[in-house]
Design a protein around this motif. Structure first.
Motif, short mmCIF file in Angstrom:
data_model
loop_
_atom_site.label_atom_id
_atom_site.label_comp_id
_atom_site.label_asym_id
_atom_site.label_seq_id
_atom_site.Cartn_x
_atom_site.Cartn_y
_atom_site.Cartn_z
N ALA B 42 0.84 -1.21 0.00
CA ALA B 42 0.00 0.00 0.00
C ALA B 42 0.87 1.26 0.00
O ALA B 42 0.47 2.31 -0.52
N ASN B 43 2.08 1.16 0.58
CA ASN B 43 2.99 2.29 0.58
C ASN B 43 3.75 2.47 -0.74
O ASN B 43 4.32 3.53 -0.99
N LEU B 44 3.73 1.43 -1.59
CA LEU B 44 4.32 1.60 -2.92
C LEU B 44 3.58 2.71 -3.67
O LEU B 44 4.17 3.47 -4.43
N VAL B 45 2.27 2.78 -3.44
CA VAL B 45 1.48 3.85 -4.07
C VAL B 45 1.97 5.21 -3.58
O VAL B 45 2.12 6.15 -4.37
N ASP B 46 2.25 5.32 -2.27
CA ASP B 46 2.76 6.58 -1.73
C ASP B 46 4.10 6.94 -2.35
O ASP B 46 4.35 8.11 -2.66
N ILE B 47 4.94 5.93 -2.54
CA ILE B 47 6.25 6.19 -3.13
C ILE B 47 6.09 6.72 -4.57
O ILE B 47 6.74 7.69 -4.96
N VAL B 48 5.18 6.09 -5.32
CA VAL B 48 4.94 6.55 -6.69
C VAL B 48 4.43 8.00 -6.69
O VAL B 48 4.91 8.85 -7.46
N LEU B 49 3.51 8.32 -5.77
CA LEU B 49 2.97 9.69 -5.69
C LEU B 49 4.05 10.68 -5.26
O LEU B 49 4.14 11.79 -5.79
N ASP B 50 4.89 10.26 -4.30
CA ASP B 50 5.99 11.13 -3.85
C ASP B 50 6.97 11.40 -4.98
O ASP B 50 7.47 12.52 -5.12
N ILE B 51 7.25 10.36 -5.79
CA ILE B 51 8.16 10.52 -6.93
C ILE B 51 7.56 11.51 -7.94
O ILE B 51 8.26 12.40 -8.44
N GLU B 52 6.28 11.36 -8.21
CA GLU B 52 5.62 12.29 -9.15
C GLU B 52 5.77 13.73 -8.68
O GLU B 52 6.07 14.62 -9.49
N GLU B 53 5.58 13.94 -7.37
CA GLU B 53 5.65 15.31 -6.83
C GLU B 53 7.09 15.83 -6.85
O GLU B 53 7.36 16.93 -7.31
N LYS B 54 8.01 15.00 -6.33
CA LYS B 54 9.39 15.46 -6.18
C LYS B 54 10.07 15.73 -7.53
O LYS B 54 10.78 16.70 -7.70
#
Lengths: 181, 86
Positions: B42-54
């Motif tokens: 479920a945190n892989l999704v957060d990592i993908v979203l964080d990458i998109e933002e950063k």
């Protein structure tokens, strides 16, 4: 074949914020997002569908040996009752059946693929500890949790001296093991 | 942005989602998010979203499907940045 997935709802609340912008659209198809919006228990529906997708991913992964992270490729539908849900997940044109147990503390989904049926799958829920395999063998002396040549879990039943395909899921406080009779 | 800068940025993103601090400290291209860093899916999704933002990129579904390890993730970030620049 079978696959299972457990979500510790208390830990999920701390670990994951599905209300974060763009989160749902990465995981759930438009129809699934609609189920979440229409529900008066959106948390439950989010983690129910998550565990349905994960359990069927485990079946596909075990059948093909291929790993990927593509939750949108798994399409959920379900009937939600007070303490369980009966559902199906479509992946690449094939339909898999699911059965989910729902409590205040956890959601556990068993996914199974014909010829496996719900009746010939067995589920054991225990506490999750480090070194759970040896702990499991102590609690269930008639069974032995081991790994096959590819490192995938299997259950050995002492009385029948038979080996059975198993799926193990652990999250937070819970360890769930499902195996095919 | 060179590969080392991207890796440093990625490491920073991953930090809150793993308790495997030794594996994180020794992160390489071969590090796997699930088997080595024990990241909850479920945190892989957060990592993908964080990458998109950063990194100011959009990650499509087919790319996300491959993002299970550092190597594939670095490649996708570099590729999306190149597309943006082009």
């Amino acid at each position: 074949m079978l696959g299972n997935d457990v979500v510790d709802l208390k830990l999920a609340k701390i670990q994951s914020n599905w209300q974060r912008k763009n989160y749902l659209s990465k995981v759930f198809l438009p129809a699934e997002q609609q189920f979440i919006r229409d529900s008066n228990q959106p948390d439950c529906v989010v983690w129910l569908m998550w565990s349905m997708k994960e359990s069927v991913y485990k079946i596909v992964n075990r059948n093909t040996g291929h790993r990927s992270f593509n939750p949108l490729a798994f399409q959920c539908s379900f009937n939600l009752f007070a303490a369980h849900a009966i559902g199906s997940v479509n992946y690449s044109g094939e339909t898999f059946s699911t059965y989910s147990d729902i409590t205040q503390a956890s959601i556990h989904t068993l996914g199974y693929q014909s010829p496996a049926s719900f009746e010939n799958c067995k589920i054991i829920q225990t506490e999750n500890h480090a070194g759970y395999a040896s702990n499991f063998d102590k609690m269930y002396p008639a069974l032995s949790l081991q790994k096959d040549k590819s490192g995938l879990p299997e259950i050995y039943i002492e009385s029948t001296r038979s080996t059975h395909i198993a799926s193990v899921s652990h999250h937070g406080r819970f360890l769930d093991l499902a195996y095919l009779l | 942005m060179n590969k080392n800068d991207i890796l440093a940025g990625l490491k920073e993103i991953i930090t809150p989602y793993t308790e495997e601090k030794t594996a994180l400290e020794h992160i390489t291209e071969d590090t796997d998010f699930i088997t080595d860093l024990k990241i909850n899916s479920a945190n892989l999704v957060d990592i993908v979203l964080d990458i998109e933002e950063k990194f100011d990129i959009a990650i499509d579904n087919d790319s996300m499907a491959k993002m299970l390890n550092v190597k594939a993730t670095l490649e996708i970030i570099a590729q999306k940045q190149a597309e943006n620049a082009g």
